[in-house]
Enzyme design. Structure first.
Site, PDB file in Angstrom:
ATOM      1  CG  ASN A   9      -1.943   0.996   1.080  1.00  0.00           C
ATOM      2  OD1 ASN A   9      -1.473   2.168   0.849  1.00  0.00           O
ATOM      3  ND2 ASN A   9      -3.096   0.745   1.711  1.00  0.00           N
ATOM      4  CG  ASP A  69      -4.012  -6.291  10.323  1.00  0.00           C
ATOM      5  OD1 ASP A  69      -4.162  -6.475   8.989  1.00  0.00           O
ATOM      6  OD2 ASP A  69      -4.833  -6.570  10.860  1.00  0.00           O
ATOM      7  CB  SER A  70      -4.706  -0.295  10.303  1.00  0.00           C
ATOM      8  OG  SER A  70      -4.812  -0.425   8.845  1.00  0.00           O
ATOM      9  N   GLY A 151      -8.825   4.453   1.887  1.00  0.00           N
ATOM     10  CA  GLY A 151      -9.872   3.609   2.828  1.00  0.00           C
ATOM     11  C   GLY A 151     -10.959   4.232   3.152  1.00  0.00           C
ATOM     12  NE  ARG A 179      -1.085   3.046   9.208  1.00  0.00           N
ATOM     13  CZ  ARG A 179      -2.250   3.220   8.473  1.00  0.00           C
ATOM     14  NH1 ARG A 179      -2.345   4.461   7.963  1.00  0.00           N
ATOM     15  NH2 ARG A 179      -3.317   2.161   8.343  1.00  0.00           N
TER      16      ARG A 179
END
Length: 199
Positions: A9, A69-70, A151, A179
């Site tokens: 990403n 990881d979100s 997102g 984040r």
């Protein structure tokens, strides 16, 4: 120190580089180390998936590897889409399709409380690991606003700022995002483990 980011990403890469560079950490893409790995995320928690990705890339490259990881957790949906945020609605949807589906599934719902969650994991060749979690609470908007971020950012409303995440500048987002908060905790744990401090 150099670490490999276990993600393809590019927008996440930009965010991670901007924040980690302040710690003196140089983040390399998989392409920069001749790697193209996409570990299967079989975990049921953000922690499990972050560890899976970091471990896989670390073992493949022999270098420290960092993974994030979100996802978005919506109270009215029992925490969904959660760890499946990037796969919400199936493989045929892009970011816009996913948040459109989420808004459709939330139509008529008055409880719009939600939060972004990020877990950062760095796996080291010596067997060490640094992990931290960050959360950013918000409200699910009725429709999208802003063209920044990625997102679910366009529908994630921050009441204290009166903006969605997608309306923030990159610098603003890197101050308050899930984040950024995970990386702040990560920095403290990193310093404690790798440098023997208790800061």
């Amino acid at each position: 120190m150099k670490v490999v980011l276990a993600s393809h990403n590019q927008k996440k890469m930009v965010e991670m580089k901007a924040i980690l560079s302040q710690m003196g950490v140089e983040v390399l893409s998989q392409a920069e180390v001749g790697m193209d790995l996409e570990p299967e995320e079989t975990g049921t928690t953000f922690e499990e998936n972050a560890r899976i990705k970091a471990q896989a890339v670390m073992q493949a490259t022999g270098l420290p590897a960092i993974a994030d990881d979100s996802g978005l957790m919506v109270d009215a949906l029992g925490g969904d889409p959660g760890v499946y945020s990037a796969r919400y609605g199936g493989p045929g949807l892009d970011d816009t399709g996913r948040w459109q589906l989420l808004l459709k599934n939330m139509a008529g719902e008055s409880n719009r409380a939600c939060k972004f969650v990020s877990v950062i994991c760095c796996a080291f060749p010596d067997g060490g690991e640094v992990m931290a979690r960050g959360e950013c609470p918000g409200i699910l908007a009725q429709g999208p606003s802003g063209d920044g971020g990625f997102g679910y950012d366009p529908i994630f409303y921050l009441p204290q700022l009166g903006k969605t995440m997608a309306q923030l500048t990159p610098a603003e987002k890197n101050q308050i995002s899930h984040r950024a908060r995970a990386l702040a905790g990560f920095q403290k744990e990193w310093e404690r483990q790798r440098h023997g401090t208790d800061q």
